[in-house]
Structure formats: C-alpha cells, structure tokens
Design a protein around this motif. Sequence first.
Motif, PDB file in Angstrom:
ATOM      1  N   GLY A 142       0.789  -1.225   0.000  1.00  0.00           N
ATOM      2  CA  GLY A 142       0.000   0.000   0.000  1.00  0.00           C
ATOM      3  C   GLY A 142       0.815   1.265   0.000  1.00  0.00           C
ATOM      4  O   GLY A 142       0.317   2.336  -0.369  1.00  0.00           O
ATOM      5  N   ASP A 143       2.080   1.193   0.396  1.00  0.00           N
ATOM      6  CA  ASP A 143       2.945   2.379   0.455  1.00  0.00           C
ATOM      7  C   ASP A 143       3.797   2.559  -0.791  1.00  0.00           C
ATOM      8  O   ASP A 143       4.603   3.493  -0.874  1.00  0.00           O
ATOM      9  CB  ASP A 143       3.866   2.287   1.682  1.00  0.00           C
ATOM     10  CG  ASP A 143       3.081   2.265   2.979  1.00  0.00           C
ATOM     11  OD1 ASP A 143       2.029   2.934   3.033  1.00  0.00           O
ATOM     12  OD2 ASP A 143       3.509   1.579   3.922  1.00  0.00           O
ATOM     13  N   GLY A 144       3.671   1.680  -1.765  1.00  0.00           N
ATOM     14  CA  GLY A 144       4.493   1.776  -2.964  1.00  0.00           C
ATOM     15  C   GLY A 144       5.091   0.425  -3.305  1.00  0.00           C
ATOM     16  O   GLY A 144       4.517  -0.623  -3.000  1.00  0.00           O
ATOM     17  N   GLY A 145       6.250   0.457  -3.907  1.00  0.00           N
ATOM     18  CA  GLY A 145       6.882  -0.800  -4.268  1.00  0.00           C
ATOM     19  C   GLY A 145       8.290  -0.582  -4.773  1.00  0.00           C
ATOM     20  O   GLY A 145       8.682   0.518  -5.159  1.00  0.00           O
ATOM     21  N   GLY A 146       9.065  -1.645  -4.751  1.00  0.00           N
ATOM     22  CA  GLY A 146      10.432  -1.582  -5.235  1.00  0.00           C
ATOM     23  C   GLY A 146      10.982  -2.982  -5.431  1.00  0.00           C
ATOM     24  O   GLY A 146      10.419  -3.980  -4.962  1.00  0.00           O
ATOM     25  N   TYR A 147      12.106  -3.044  -6.132  1.00  0.00           N
ATOM     26  CA  TYR A 147      12.755  -4.324  -6.387  1.00  0.00           C
ATOM     27  C   TYR A 147      13.560  -4.765  -5.165  1.00  0.00           C
ATOM     28  O   TYR A 147      14.200  -3.944  -4.500  1.00  0.00           O
ATOM     29  CB  TYR A 147      13.676  -4.225  -7.603  1.00  0.00           C
ATOM     30  CG  TYR A 147      12.931  -4.021  -8.893  1.00  0.00           C
ATOM     31  CD1 TYR A 147      12.395  -5.105  -9.585  1.00  0.00           C
ATOM     32  CD2 TYR A 147      12.739  -2.751  -9.422  1.00  0.00           C
ATOM     33  CE1 TYR A 147      11.703  -4.927 -10.762  1.00  0.00           C
ATOM     34  CE2 TYR A 147      12.040  -2.569 -10.604  1.00  0.00           C
ATOM     35  CZ  TYR A 147      11.523  -3.649 -11.267  1.00  0.00           C
ATOM     36  OH  TYR A 147      10.829  -3.480 -12.433  1.00  0.00           O
TER      37      TYR A 147
END
Length: 691
Positions: free
Chosen positions: A417-422
Amino acid sequence: MQEVTPTVPGTSAGEPSGRRQGPGGDRVDALGRCARLAAAAASAAEVLEAAWSALGPHDLVLLAPGLGAPLRRTADGLEPAVLEVAEALGPEPQQLDGLWWVAERWPSGGLLAAGSTQRPGPDDLAMLSAVGQVCGLALAGLRLRRTVEAAAAFGAARDRAAVLAALTGLLVPACGQWCAVHLLDASRARLELAAVAHADPAEQQALEAFLDGFPVSLAAAGTPVVPAPDALTVPLGALGSSFGSVTVCDPGRPLPPAVVELVEEVARHAAVALHHAAGIAASRSVAESLQRALLPGSLPELPGVEVAAHYAPGGSGARGDWYDAFELPGGRLGFAVGDTMGRGVAAAAAMGQARAALRGFALEGHGPAELLRRLDGVVSAFDEPSLTTCVYAVYDPVARRMTAACAGHLPPLLVDGDGGGYLDVEVGVPLGAGGMRPGAYADTVVTVHPGTTVLLFTDGLLRHFGGAAGADGRTGGQADGLVEGAEGARAAVLRAAGGAVDRPVAELVERVLREVPGGADAPDDVALVALRAAVAEPVDPAGARSLEIELPASLQAARIARARVLAALTGWGHGGSDDAGGPGGFEAVDAVVLLTDELVTNAVVHAQSPLRLQVRATGTYLRVSVTDESPRLPSPRGNGVEEGSQPLDAVPEGGRGLRLVDLLASRWGVEPLPVGKRIWFEVELHEPDPR
C-alpha cells in the motif's frame, strides 16, 4: 535487341550528340541535362521534371503505367492529368483545348506528350522523340526498382498479414484501381478472400462484400488469366503447387504491357513470401503449443497466499520465457520465472528441461541459492548452449518470509500500500555460464507483510517500457534502456495496484498486462507469476495440527523438546506399531523425536541463543523446524561447504548430528533468515489411527 541511339536535332546520326552544331547546340545541352536528371529520378514525377528541363515551357503529360496516376506539368507546376485525355494523344499532332499536342508512346503502354500554342515542327518532334526515349529508359529503371523494393518488402514481412499488406500496397493504385487476393482455406478445398485494396476507401467495403461471394477458380501455377481486358489474375504458388491468386483490375481501361509484367513479377515475389510465412507460422504454432504444454497446467492453492500467472508469446513467436509455481512440503510455495536463450521449438525444449530440473531440485528440499547452483550444472550440460536467466523464490505463509536467489535475472518486485520496489538481491551469473562453484548464488530473505504482492517477470515486460535486456540479463550497452524498462514496469504495477492491498492478485496481473501490446505487436514473450500474502492469518487445511514453543539456550532444551513433541504426536493419533515403516526402518514418531533432539542439541551447542521449535502435522507428513539466531549455515547433503557453513561431519554427539537427519528424514533443508536461520525436516506419515 538492337540498341537505339537518340538523335538530337542539329546533329547527324553519325556525329557525337555532345558536339554543338549551330543553333542545335542548346538542345544538345538540354538533352544531356534531361538524361542526368532522369537517371537520378526516384519517381515518375521526377522523370517528368527531367523532361520539363529539356522541353519546357511546353505543357507536358506523362502516363507511366505501374508507377502512379497520369501527371501534367505546366508553368504553374505539377497537377493530375485526365487519363482519358492522355490516352487519346498520339504521334500525330492534334489540337485540344487551344494547344497542339503530340505524344511519344512506349511499348510499355505509357507516353510522354507535349503541348504548345504552335503546331510542332520536325525539330520539335525529333526533340520530343529523343527526350521520350530518355524518359522511357528511366521509367523502365523505376519499374525494375519497384520489383526490387517488392522483394525487399516481402523479405521483411514475417507473417501472412504483413505479406498481404505489402502486396496490395504495391499494386494499388500503381497498377489498377483495385486488387484482391484469394488463398486456399485450411482444408485446401476452396479459395477464400484474404485481402482487398481499393484506391477509393469509400468503395472498399462494397468491393469486399461483392468479392466475398464471387466464385474464383484456381488456375494452373504460372498461367495468368485475363478475365477481361481491364483485369488480370495471376496464380500464387511455390514449389510447383498453387495456393492462391491475385487479381488486379483497372475498370474500363485495358492493362498496359508494363503493368501486366509488373503484376506478374510482384506476384512471384509475393508467392515465395507467403510460402515462407506459412512455414514460419507452422513452426511458431508448434513451438507455442509445446511451450504452453510445458508450463504448469494449474496453480497451487495454499492457505495464506494467493497466486496468479500469465504467459503470452511475442509477435515473432515463442521464445524461451517460462514460469512455474508449485507447493512445497510444509505448506510453502515455490515459484520462479526464467528466460532461456533462443526461440522456437529448440528454446521451448530447453525451457522444459530447465523447468523440470528446477522443480525436481526444489522438491528435494534445496534452498534457492543451492538450487540455482545445481540447475546451472544441468543447463551447462545441454547439447546446445542455452543460457538461461532465472529468479527462484520460496515463500512460507506461516512465517511470512520469502527466500529468493537470482541468476542473471531481474529481482522480485514487492508492492504494498505504500508503494513498491525491487528486492535488493545479489545477482549471480546466468545459468549455463559456469556458476556451479560454491557461493555463485546467494539467498536473500525478506519478510512479506500482509497484503504485499510479489511479482516475478521476464524482460518481455521491460521491453514494452523501454528495456532491452537479452537472455543473459545484460543489455549490451543499453543499460539506460534496462533501467528505464524496469522503472516503467514498476510504475505500471503501481498503477494497476492503485494502492489497494485487497484487490485480487489475478486482477492486478490483468491490469498490468493491459498496457502491454499482444499478438503480432508484442515485442517479446512475457512470463509473469505473482503472489499475494493474505491479510488474515493463514488457516491450516482440515486435519492439520501444529505446535510452537520457545526453548531456552540450555541443555534442558532437548529434554523439553522431546517430551512436548512426543506428547503432541501421541495426542494427534500418531504412534504405535501401526505407524511403523518410517524412513530407515524407524517408526515415524520415533524418527521425529530423535531428529528433533538432534536439531535442538546442535542449536544449543552452536548457536547459543534462544530457540523456537515448530511442529506441523497433516495426514501425510510431519514437519519440524528449529530456528536460532546464529548465521552459520550447515552445508545441505554434504555437497560443498560454503564459507561460514558447518560441514555434516563437524557436529557433536559422536558425529551423528545432521547425518541422522539426512538418513532418516524424507527431506530437509536450511533457510537463512534476516537474523539467524531455520533448519527443518519432514517425515512421511501413514494416516493416523481413527481410534
């Protein structure tokens, strides 16, 4: 054929035309200028401009069959010419609309006509004849160039639709008002309309409707049919077999010889291209069918995790992209994506071998890093070199931890819910590049919080967003494109998620793929697998029992563990002679208690930290795990010892230790954790006694 040398007014037939002869010298210069311009012309309009440079300020009309509509050149510039008027002009001077016209005609069916306010004299006729010969040769060269361009266009076309588009584009309007292509249907019993083109888009639909119900017979290969003076049907065939025809029509006007010759030549190139495209399509169909057959037929359904996957071939056919997702002992999920170098049947076969080996090593209990090390050996042994990139991960929905390792591939993408990343992982070399040495691949462990989505995908998704990674995971100088593609894919996933952690993962995958072109427009294969960690605590399937206790870092821990495990198993209905037949001839419960004692004792001696003991039993197996805070890892099954790991024979209790686990357990493994590690084993069970 006898060569014809243009004769220029002001010279005799035996003199070089470049020598000035009184007032005729200007015409020699004009003819030379015309020849230079015509030789460099790239279109019929430029040929007409070359003629104008020699014959202006006379009005000129050019009729060039197969190279476009009739043109007229006046002092005001180029404009369309009236075809009926142009066709009425001939070698005898005639007066039309206040001008005297005379035409130089060619055997191809074209002409160059000049109009002036005064009746043309002998010198004018001779000059027109000389310019006409120069322009006729230039137009013949343009037609030859058109056939070369047709061959190039057909050579670049990789499927039937592209070949048909090139064919109709070359013939209309250059050779006629409309054309139609008929090809044999799948049963090869009848011809069906495959393509239609009309110079007037408003007439296209009506023409299609008419031709769709119009019977067409298949003529013998190489035998053009002239159904009417204004139409020509040329068979399409290759290797002595006809499979279709192309019809060109210019209603009300007979097709000139140049057009007939051009249509036949273009049709020959088109037939070869269609035959080649059919072979490519058949090979692609076999490869795609094989690849889909080698992918999982269904996805696992496990408590605490939601799984979705997708595969689509690229526009150029199936390559070597693949995915897998399967249940592992202990209710864990193993999932992976990979990209095997190459395309077609060979790539699909190599992909199938790699995927089968991966699943086999996973079911043996190897962790991701050790699995990739072993899989590298398998890929290296393929008959044909076949580099493969791969990312493999194991998710435990009870512990909510994921362990991942990467071989030349993009790392997992985590979205919440706060974003995303690898995920920050150590990327090892691609499989098949010699990574079997210990330490070539490393495990990365991460906690997957409730509602988090983990996505693994191949670089086909990146290519749409600007990336250009190859099968070796590298970009060959296009690192910026890879970064751009990875960021574009991440942004697409975030847009699809929309900040909603409760959206079904299958819906999220579908929303991501809406932004990626499919079919013939797809730049590459796309393989994707995604999991969603359940927001609620996972519920064990019916019949599953579990035990979890904290143990002190003391010698009392082993005694406590033995007592609690034995009591739990007895209470769950496991034990007694009916439960005999476990690994190594032990009763299953005896084996579990013994191995639990060994694991706890080893953890107390080597880790010297608090322990957590977990036991889980289903109707088919018992799983025991001991978690401690020591980062030192034993080497699984004695296959090489990594730096900082503990070899199997370097354990206490008279050298037994993990050797007993290896002997008595059905499977076992070691999982590194952010703090410490977890050692686990499983023992197969008979059904518990219902009494």
